[in-house]
Enzyme design. Structure first.
Site: not given
Length: 412
Positions: A364, A367-369, A372
Site C-alpha cells: 500500500s 503504491l501511495h508513493e 504522489v
C-alpha cells in the site's frame, strides 16, 4: 348498559387526574439519571444536538467564506479545469489510451495457459512482465514530460487501478486452474464449489471486470436487474456539484494559505504550526468531498450502469474506534484486494499475522508513493513513510483497546 358502565370509570379517571393536579402530588417518583450522565448518555437520542452542530457549522463556515471573499475576491478560474498547459499533456493522454493493451495481453497469456500451450512458470513470468510494465510505462512517460501534476496523478491513479486488477486477474485464474486440477483428481470430495466461480476467462468477462467498481476478479458477480436512469442523472449532478466545491476550496482557501506561507524551517515555528492548523480544516473538507464523490457517487454510478450488485464500497468508518478499524472500513475495494491477494496468501504460506500486515502495508505504501511522488517529480518518500507509520498507530490502538475499562474509545 355500556353507558352506565362507562360513567363510573370516567368519574374515577377524572378524580385521579385531579389528584395529579394537586400541590401535594409527588414530583419525584423514581431513581433517574441525568441525560448526559455516563450511565444514560449512550441510551439517549442526540439528534437535536447533531442538528445544533450542523447549524453552528453552517454559520461558522458561512462567516469564513464571506471573510475570504472580502479579502481575496473570487479566485477560482477556468484554468483550474482546463488550461493551455493541458494541451501539452497529450503524451499522457496517449499513454492513458494505450493502457488497455495490458489487460488484452494478460487475457492472451491466460488463453495460452488454458490451451496448455505454455507451462505455469511461463504464464507466471508473462503476468509479472505485464503487471510490471503497466506501472513502469506511465512512470517513464510522466518523468519524461513536463506535465501538470493533476494530469500525472490521474494517469498514475488509473495505472495503479489497472495494476491491482491485473494482479487479481492473474492470481484468481491461477487459483482456478489449480482448483480445476484438484477436481479432476477427485481431491475436493465433500467440498461445495460453485461452477460459476471456476469458469475460464473470456474477453467479455475481462472487459466487465476492468470497468466494474471492484479490484477483485471473479468469473461472475451478483447483478441487479435494471438501471435506474433518473437516479444516475441525480448522482451525476451531485458529483459535478461536489467536484466544483472541491475546486472552490482548493483555489479559494488552500492555495492562498500555501502561497502566503513561509518555509517552515526559515520562519517562526509557531507561525508554521498556525499555518498547518489553518490548512487542516479546508484539507479535511476536500478529503470528505473526495470521499463522497468517488466512493459513494462515482462508484455507485458505475455499479448502476453495469448492474453490479455488491455496492459495499465503504463501511461506517466514522464510527471506527481504532486506526486498524478505520483502515479496514474506509476503502473496501482495496481492503478486499489486500486481504484476498496479500494477507491470506501470506497466512497460508505460514507467515505470522504481524508479518502479513507489514507486507500488506508495504504494498500500500509503495503504491501511495508512486501516485504522489511521480506526478510531483519529488521522491522524498513522505507518502511511503506516512503509510508505514500507521503500523505504530495500529499497535498502540490495540494496546489502548486492551487497557480500556469501559470499552468506549473515541472515534478515529
Amino acid at each position: 348498559n355500556g353507558g352506565s358502565d362507562g360513567d363510573p370509570q370516567q368519574r374515577q379517571q377524572r378524580q385521579q387526574e385531579l389528584l395529579w393536579y394537586r400541590a401535594s402530588a409527588p414530583a419525584h417518583r423514581r431513581v433517574r439519571e441525568s441525560p448526559l450522565s455516563s450511565d444514560a448518555i449512550f441510551r439517549q437520542s442526540h439528534a437535536g444536538l447533531l442538528n445544533l452542530c450542523i447549524v453552528v457549522l453552517i454559520a461558522v463556515n458561512s462567516r469564513l467564506i464571506i471573510e475570504n471573499l472580502m479579502k481575496y475576491g473570487l479566485l477560482i478560474r477556468a484554468g483550474f479545469w482546463f488550461s493551455g498547459r493541458s494541451l501539452a499533456d497529450w503524451p499522457l493522454l496517449m499513454c492513458c489510451l494505450t493502457l488497455p493493451i495490458f489487460p488484452l495481453a494478460a487475457l492472451m497469456a491466460e488463453k495460452l495457459a488454458q490451451r496448455k500451450l505454455i507451462s505455469e512458470h511461463v504464464v507466471i513470468l508473462l503476468h509479472i512482465v505485464i503487471t510490471t510494465s503497466v506501472l513502469v510505462y506511465p512512470v517513464v512517460v510522466i518523468l519524461k514530460c513536463d506535465s501538470a501534476v493533476l494530469s500525472g496523478f490521474v494517469l498514475m491513479f488509473l495505472a495503479s487501478i489497472i495494476w491491482l486488477k491485473l494482479v487479481s486477474f492473474a492470481h484468481t485464474n491461477y487459483d482456478i486452474r489449480m482448483l480445476s486440477k484438484s477436481i479432476e483428481k477427485g481431491m475436493t470430495h465433500g467440498i461445495s464449489i460453485d461452477p460459476e466461480n471456476i469458469k475460464c476467462p473470456t474477453f467479455k468477462r475481462l472487459a466487465y471486470f476492468m470497468l466494474a467498481p471492484t479490484l477483485c476478479y471473479q468469473p461472475s458477480y451478483p447483478r441487479t436487474t435494471y438501471i435506474r436512469k433518473g437516479w444516475v442523472v441525480r448522482q451525476l449532478i451531485k458529483c459535478l456539484v461536489f467536484t466544483g466545491l472541491m475546486g472552490f476550496i482548493i483555489e479559494q482557501y488552500i492555495n492562498p494559505i500555501v502561497k502566503n506561507s513561509k518555509h517552515p524551517l526559515k520562519g517562526n515555528f509557531l507561525n508554521a504550526i498556525e499555518r498547518v492548523l489553518k490548512l487542516s480544516v479546508p484539507t479535511l473538507y476536500v478529503w470528505l468531498c473526495m470521499f463522497y464523490c468517488f466512493f459513494h457517487l462515482w462508484l455507485n454510478i458505475l455499479a448502476e450502469l453495469l448492474c453490479f450488485g455488491d455496492r459495499e464500497f465503504y463501511k461506517d468508518w466514522w464510527n471506527a474506534k481504532t486506526v486498524e478499524e478505520y483502515w479496514r472500513m474506509w476503502n473496501m475495494p482495496v481492503h478486499k484486494w489486500i486481504i484476498r491477494h496479500i494477507y491470506f496468501p501470506c497466512i497460508r504460506n505460514g507467515l505470522f499475522k504481524g508479518v502479513a500486515i507489514l507486507i500488506s502495508f508495504l504494498v500500500s505504501a509503495a503504491l501511495h508513493e508512486l501516485c504522489v511522488a511521480v506526478p510531483c517529480h519529488i521522491f522524498k518518500f513522505w507518502a511511503f513513510i506516512g503509510i508505514m507509520f500507521q503500523i505504530t498507530h495500529i499497535y498502540f490502538g490495540r494496546q489502548g483497546k486492551k487497557k480500556s475499562i469501559t470499552g468506549r474509545t473515541s472515534n478515529t
